[in-house]
Design an enzyme around this catalytic site. Structure first.
Site, short mmCIF file in Angstrom:
data_model
loop_
_atom_site.label_atom_id
_atom_site.label_comp_id
_atom_site.label_asym_id
_atom_site.label_seq_id
_atom_site.Cartn_x
_atom_site.Cartn_y
_atom_site.Cartn_z
N GLU A 19 0.86 -1.19 0.00
CA GLU A 19 0.00 0.00 0.00
C GLU A 19 0.90 1.24 0.00
O GLU A 19 2.11 1.13 0.22
CB GLU A 19 -0.91 0.02 1.23
CG GLU A 19 -0.14 0.08 2.56
CD GLU A 19 -0.95 0.74 3.70
OE1 GLU A 19 -1.55 1.80 3.46
OE2 GLU A 19 -0.94 0.20 4.81
N LYS A 153 -3.29 -1.51 15.32
CA LYS A 153 -2.98 -0.68 16.49
C LYS A 153 -4.13 -0.74 17.48
O LYS A 153 -5.30 -0.79 17.10
CB LYS A 153 -2.75 0.76 16.07
CG LYS A 153 -1.45 0.96 15.33
CD LYS A 153 -0.97 2.39 15.43
CE LYS A 153 0.40 2.55 14.83
NZ LYS A 153 0.38 2.75 13.38
N1 PSU Z 1 -2.83 1.77 10.56
C1 PSU Z 1 -1.51 2.03 10.73
N2 PSU Z 1 -0.85 2.75 9.76
C2 PSU Z 1 -1.49 3.17 8.62
C3 PSU Z 1 -2.88 2.87 8.46
C4 PSU Z 1 -3.50 2.15 9.45
O1 PSU Z 1 -0.94 1.65 11.73
O2 PSU Z 1 -0.85 3.82 7.77
C5 PSU Z 1 -3.59 3.27 7.19
C6 PSU Z 1 -3.66 2.07 6.22
O3 PSU Z 1 -3.52 2.56 4.89
C7 PSU Z 1 -5.07 1.55 6.42
C8 PSU Z 1 -5.82 2.84 6.67
O4 PSU Z 1 -5.59 0.82 5.33
O5 PSU Z 1 -4.94 3.62 7.48
C9 PSU Z 1 -7.15 2.63 7.38
O6 PSU Z 1 -7.85 3.83 7.41
P1 PSU Z 1 -9.37 3.88 7.94
O7 PSU Z 1 -9.26 3.63 9.42
O8 PSU Z 1 -9.83 5.28 7.61
O9 PSU Z 1 -10.10 2.82 7.21
#
Ligand code: PSU
Ligand code: MN
Length: 302
Positions: A19, A153
């Site tokens: 990603e 996390k």
């Molecule tokens: N968690 C992390 N680092 C990140 C992300 C999540 O520890 O960079 C990023 C990833 O790209 C994940 C996205 O797919 O955040 C999820 O975002 P949301 O919670 O808005 O779906």
């Protein structure tokens, strides 16, 4: 698609998708974001696979960002989840970074079977009222791709995240562990569906799922290397700081995760950053190993 990725796939050689949100300033502060990408790419190559960074560039989904576009992608600020892909293409978005869900969409379309990240999105704390559940979970259930992550996390509700993965039918495979890891720490206190010690077994799981017509992929949970693990108490305090900031700013939706991530880095005095790099690199190495095993696991055997 990058030529190198097309060639590898047509020869049946191993490819690992990445990603790009994690490598942008939405995921990590500069210059650690660049270092993180370089270390992940090197780990994938060292372990015998071809890396394929995903992104949106000039209104197109890209699988395998070429070197001369890396800086442009890493400085992008548009976060593209799977549901943003139609909009990005339709409006000819200049440049955007892909989340786990968008990357899985692009990887699956390209025929890539293994994807590596840091941590997946999941069920947010307080989702009972906010309804905030990352599309990452649905994407894991939709595409026949193996995702390697260090769990998620703990600013997320990890117990509910695992329940949701169960509802969606996504196996959670512990890589040499029977505990679901919580990103900076090796053990969230929650169990995984099963524990696996070797890449060929994971490869057979995907081949078997596809052969049976079981839709979706697998989540491989790889704990942060022991030497890089952080003190859980310090992380808990940092997470609280991050969640407080979100509440004060009254954020919701896709804006939440980047703000929490930034607040954690600040509250740990930058200590969270090297840990993040170490786990991302470790995931990339495991993903490459699994991609190599898949290349040696004939579909006809299932
Ligand atoms: N968690 C992390 N680092 C990140 C992300 C999540 O520890 O960079 C990023 C990833 O790209 C994940 C996205 O797919 O955040 C999820 O975002 P949301 O919670 O808005 O779906
Ligand atoms: Mn969300």
């Amino acid at each position: 698609m990058a030529d190198e990725v097309v060639d590898a796939l047509s020869d049946g050689r191993p490819v690992v998708a990445l990603e790009s949100t994690i490598f942008s300033s939405l995921g990590l502060p500069a210059p650690a974001n660049h270092e993180c990408l370089h270390r992940c790419v090197a780990a994938i190559r060292r372990n015998g696979s071809v890396p394929a960074l995903t992104a949106v560039i000039d209104g197109r989904g890209v699988v395998g960002v070429e070197d001369d576009s890396i800086d442009r992608v890493l400085s992008a600020t548009a976060k593209i989840a799977a549901r943003d892909l139609p909009i990005a293409l339709g409006t000819r978005l200049d440049v955007g970074v892909t989340t786990v869900s968008a990357s899985l969409t692009l990887a699956a379309r390209a025929g890539i079977e293994v994807f590596t990240t840091g941590g997946i999105g999941g069920v947010h704390r307080g989702s009972e009222s906010s309804g905030d559940i990352s599309h990452d979970l649905v994407a894991l259930a939709r595409h026949p791709v193996i995702t390697v992550s260090a769990g998620a996390k703990s600013f997320l509700d990890l117990a509910r995240t695992l329940e949701m993965l169960e509802s969606l039918g996504v196996p959670v495979v512990g890589w040499r562990t029977d505990r679901f890891p919580a990103f900076y720490v090796r053990d969230s206190g929650l169990p995984v569906t099963c524990c696996v010690d070797d890449a060929p077994t994971v490869a057979r799981m995907l081949r078997g799922a596809v052969a049976l017509g079981h839709r979706g992929g697998l989540l491989v949970a790889n704990p942060i290397p022991e030497d890089d693990e952080l003190d859980p108490a310090m992380i808990d305090r940092a997470l609280e700081a991050g969640l407080d900031e979100v509440e004060q700013l009254r954020l919701s939706g896709p804006a939440v995760t980047p703000v929490v991530l930034g607040a954690i880095a600040a509250a740990t005095d930058g200590l969270s950053v090297p840990a993040n790099l170490a786990l991302a690199e470790s995931n990339a190495a495991v993903a490459a190993e699994i991609a190599v095993a898949l290349a040696g696991t004939p579909r006809e055997d299932f």
